[in-house]
Design a protein around this motif. Structure first.
Motif, PDB file in Angstrom:
ATOM      1  N   ILE A 188      47.753  13.060 -77.367  1.00 33.08           N
ATOM      2  CA  ILE A 188      48.002  14.498 -77.238  1.00 33.08           C
ATOM      3  C   ILE A 188      49.176  14.806 -78.164  1.00 33.08           C
ATOM      4  O   ILE A 188      50.281  14.273 -77.969  1.00 33.08           O
ATOM      5  CB  ILE A 188      48.343  14.908 -75.800  1.00 33.08           C
ATOM      6  N   THR A 189      48.955  15.622 -79.158  1.00 34.39           N
ATOM      7  CA  THR A 189      50.026  15.947 -80.088  1.00 34.39           C
ATOM      8  C   THR A 189      50.761  17.211 -79.643  1.00 34.39           C
ATOM      9  O   THR A 189      50.208  18.057 -78.937  1.00 34.39           O
ATOM     10  CB  THR A 189      49.474  16.163 -81.498  1.00 34.39           C
ATOM     11  N   ALA A 190      52.020  17.297 -80.064  1.00 37.58           N
ATOM     12  CA  ALA A 190      52.841  18.490 -79.789  1.00 37.58           C
ATOM     13  C   ALA A 190      52.713  18.906 -78.332  1.00 37.58           C
ATOM     14  O   ALA A 190      52.291  20.028 -78.018  1.00 37.58           O
ATOM     15  CB  ALA A 190      52.429  19.629 -80.714  1.00 37.58           C
ATOM     16  N   SER A 191      53.097  18.010 -77.446  1.00 40.88           N
ATOM     17  CA  SER A 191      52.867  18.224 -76.011  1.00 40.88           C
ATOM     18  C   SER A 191      53.562  19.485 -75.501  1.00 40.88           C
ATOM     19  O   SER A 191      54.588  19.929 -76.034  1.00 40.88           O
ATOM     20  CB  SER A 191      53.349  17.014 -75.221  1.00 40.88           C
ATOM     21  N   ARG A 192      52.961  20.029 -74.454  1.00 38.88           N
ATOM     22  CA  ARG A 192      53.472  21.234 -73.802  1.00 38.88           C
ATOM     23  C   ARG A 192      53.651  20.949 -72.319  1.00 38.88           C
ATOM     24  O   ARG A 192      53.016  20.060 -71.773  1.00 38.88           O
ATOM     25  CB  ARG A 192      52.483  22.385 -73.965  1.00 38.88           C
ATOM     26  N   ALA A 193      54.463  21.751 -71.674  1.00 36.81           N
ATOM     27  CA  ALA A 193      54.691  21.566 -70.233  1.00 36.81           C
ATOM     28  C   ALA A 193      53.376  21.621 -69.463  1.00 36.81           C
ATOM     29  O   ALA A 193      53.183  20.898 -68.478  1.00 36.81           O
ATOM     30  CB  ALA A 193      55.666  22.619 -69.716  1.00 36.81           C
ATOM     31  N   ALA A 194      52.454  22.447 -69.945  1.00 36.36           N
ATOM     32  CA  ALA A 194      51.161  22.606 -69.263  1.00 36.36           C
ATOM     33  C   ALA A 194      50.283  21.366 -69.371  1.00 36.36           C
ATOM     34  O   ALA A 194      49.267  21.267 -68.671  1.00 36.36           O
ATOM     35  CB  ALA A 194      50.409  23.804 -69.840  1.00 36.36           C
ATOM     36  N   ASP A 195      50.662  20.407 -70.223  1.00 40.22           N
ATOM     37  CA  ASP A 195      49.907  19.159 -70.330  1.00 40.22           C
ATOM     38  C   ASP A 195      50.234  18.200 -69.195  1.00 40.22           C
ATOM     39  O   ASP A 195      49.576  17.159 -69.055  1.00 40.22           O
ATOM     40  CB  ASP A 195      50.191  18.464 -71.668  1.00 40.22           C
ATOM     41  N   THR A 196      51.248  18.512 -68.411  1.00 40.05           N
ATOM     42  CA  THR A 196      51.601  17.663 -67.273  1.00 40.05           C
ATOM     43  C   THR A 196      50.416  17.573 -66.320  1.00 40.05           C
ATOM     44  O   THR A 196      49.932  18.579 -65.813  1.00 40.05           O
ATOM     45  CB  THR A 196      52.825  18.236 -66.531  1.00 40.05           C
ATOM     46  N   ALA A 197      49.936  16.348 -66.107  1.00 42.29           N
ATOM     47  CA  ALA A 197      48.733  16.119 -65.305  1.00 42.29           C
ATOM     48  C   ALA A 197      48.471  14.623 -65.259  1.00 42.29           C
ATOM     49  O   ALA A 197      49.177  13.832 -65.890  1.00 42.29           O
ATOM     50  CB  ALA A 197      47.528  16.832 -65.918  1.00 42.29           C
ATOM     51  N   SER A 198      47.456  14.231 -64.515  1.00 38.69           N
ATOM     52  CA  SER A 198      46.958  12.862 -64.579  1.00 38.69           C
ATOM     53  C   SER A 198      45.753  12.840 -65.510  1.00 38.69           C
ATOM     54  O   SER A 198      44.932  13.761 -65.490  1.00 38.69           O
ATOM     55  CB  SER A 198      46.539  12.369 -63.188  1.00 38.69           C
ATOM     56  N   TYR A 199      45.665  11.791 -66.306  1.00 43.62           N
ATOM     57  CA  TYR A 199      44.581  11.668 -67.269  1.00 43.62           C
ATOM     58  C   TYR A 199      43.785  10.401 -66.942  1.00 43.62           C
ATOM     59  O   TYR A 199      44.364   9.326 -66.751  1.00 43.62           O
ATOM     60  CB  TYR A 199      45.133  11.607 -68.696  1.00 43.62           C
ATOM     61  N   PHE A 200      42.484  10.561 -66.870  1.00 50.69           N
ATOM     62  CA  PHE A 200      41.605   9.458 -66.510  1.00 50.69           C
ATOM     63  C   PHE A 200      40.606   9.214 -67.627  1.00 50.69           C
ATOM     64  O   PHE A 200      40.033  10.157 -68.184  1.00 50.69           O
ATOM     65  CB  PHE A 200      40.809   9.794 -65.243  1.00 50.69           C
ATOM     66  N   CYS A 201      40.389   7.924 -67.928  1.00 51.51           N
ATOM     67  CA  CYS A 201      39.241   7.595 -68.742  1.00 51.51           C
ATOM     68  C   CYS A 201      38.096   7.220 -67.801  1.00 51.51           C
ATOM     69  O   CYS A 201      38.329   6.792 -66.670  1.00 51.51           O
ATOM     70  CB  CYS A 201      39.535   6.458 -69.713  1.00 51.51           C
ATOM     71  N   ALA A 202      36.898   7.397 -68.271  1.00 48.97           N
ATOM     72  CA  ALA A 202      35.729   7.063 -67.458  1.00 48.97           C
ATOM     73  C   ALA A 202      34.623   6.603 -68.392  1.00 48.97           C
ATOM     74  O   ALA A 202      34.438   7.174 -69.467  1.00 48.97           O
ATOM     75  CB  ALA A 202      35.270   8.267 -66.641  1.00 48.97           C
ATOM     76  N   THR A 203      33.911   5.578 -67.987  1.00 45.77           N
ATOM     77  CA  THR A 203      32.848   5.039 -68.818  1.00 45.77           C
ATOM     78  C   THR A 203      31.493   5.263 -68.182  1.00 45.77           C
ATOM     79  O   THR A 203      31.351   5.297 -66.953  1.00 45.77           O
ATOM     80  CB  THR A 203      33.039   3.521 -69.034  1.00 45.77           C
TER      81      THR A 203
END
Lengths: 111, 110
Positions: A76-91
Motif C-alpha cells: 500500500i503506497t502513500a498510506s492514509r489513516a483510513a487504511d487502518t484495518a486488518s488485511y487478509f490473504c486468501a487462496t
C-alpha cells in the motif's frame, strides 16, 4: 488448518509511508485474493491475482505473486489513516471453489 | 444497492437455544457461503452452495444446518447453541472475479 500465514502479524507506520504485507501458502492455487477488514465490519475484496500472473495494481495497491516460493505481497503506497484495518490473504485452490484465509495482518496508520 | 445482506447484525442468546441467521444477495451470483470468524480473527469456511445445492460442508457439527430456498438466499440455522459457537458469521457470494461478503452477524452465546 489455515492455508496462508501472514507476516507481519501487526504493522504500525506513519501516514504517508508505504506498507508491505506478506503472505505464504502451502499448496498449488488457482488464485490468491487480498481482503481488508475494518474493525467490526465485513471483508472488502481488494485484488485477485491468478496463478499465471506475477503482479497487479489497483490504485495505491500493488500485489505480487511468486508461485515458485508460494508467496504474495501486498504493498500500500502513500498510506492514509483510513487504511487502518486488518488485511487478509486468501487462496482459492485449483478446481476448488472456496477461499482459505491467512492469519491476517493488523495495519495501523499513525496520523 | 447491490450487496450481500445478512440479518441480524447482533444476536445474543442463551445456551441450548435454536437460532437462525438469514442471508440474501442481489448480485446474481450462483455460489454462496457461510464463514466463521473466531475471537482470534481466523476465518474458516463452513458451507458453500451452488445454485441451491450443497457443495462444501467443512466438518461442521450437524447442529448447524444451512438452507438455500433459492440461489439468492442462504440461511443458517443453529440448534442447541453452545458457548463455543460464539463468533462472527459471514455470508458471502462469489464469481470468478472475487467474493462479496456480508457485514457479519456477531453471535454471543451466554
Amino acid at each position: 488448518s489455515q492455508q496462508g500465514e501472514e507476516d507481519p502479524q501487526a504493522l504500525s507506520i506513519q501516514e504517508g509511508e508505504n506498507a508491505t504485507m506478506n503472505c505464504s501458502y502451502k499448496t498449488s492455487i488457482n488464485n490468491l485474493q487480498w481482503y481488508r477488514q475494518n474493525s467490526g465490519r465485513g471483508l472488502v475484496h481488494l485484488i485477485l491475482i491468478r496463478s499465471n500472473e506475477r503482479e497487479k495494481h489497483s490504485g495505491r495497491l500493488r500485489v505480487t505473486l511468486d508461485t515458485s516460493k508460494k508467496s504474495s505481497s501486498l504493498l500500500i503506497t502513500a498510506s492514509r489513516a483510513a487504511d487502518t484495518a486488518s488485511y487478509f490473504c486468501a487462496t482459492e485452490l485449483s478446481g476448488n471453489e472456496k477461499l482459505t484465509f491467512g492469519t491476517g495482518t493488523r495495519l495501523t496508520i499513525i496520523p | 444497492d447491490t450487496a450481500v445482506s445478512q440479518t441480524p447484525k447482533y444476536l445474543v442468546t442463551q445456551m441450548g437455544n435454536d437460532k437462525s441467521i438469514k442471508c440474501e444477495q442481489n448480485l446474481g451470483h450462483d455460489t454462496m457461503y457461510w464463514y466463521k470468524q473466531d475471537s482470534k480473527k481466523f476465518l474458516k469456511i463452513m458451507f458453500s452452495y451452488n445454485n441451491k445445492e450443497l457443495i462444501i460442508n467443512e466438518t461442521v457439527p450437524n447442529r448447524f444446518s444451512p438452507k438455500s430456498p433459492d440461489k439468492a438466499h442462504l440461511n443458517l440455522h443453529i440448534n442447541s447453541l453452545e458457548l463455543g459457537d460464539s463468533a462472527v458469521y459471514f455470508c458471502a457470494s462469489s464469481t470468478i472475479y472475487g467474493y462479496t461478503f456480508g457485514s457479519g452477524t456477531r453471535l454471543t452465546v451466554v
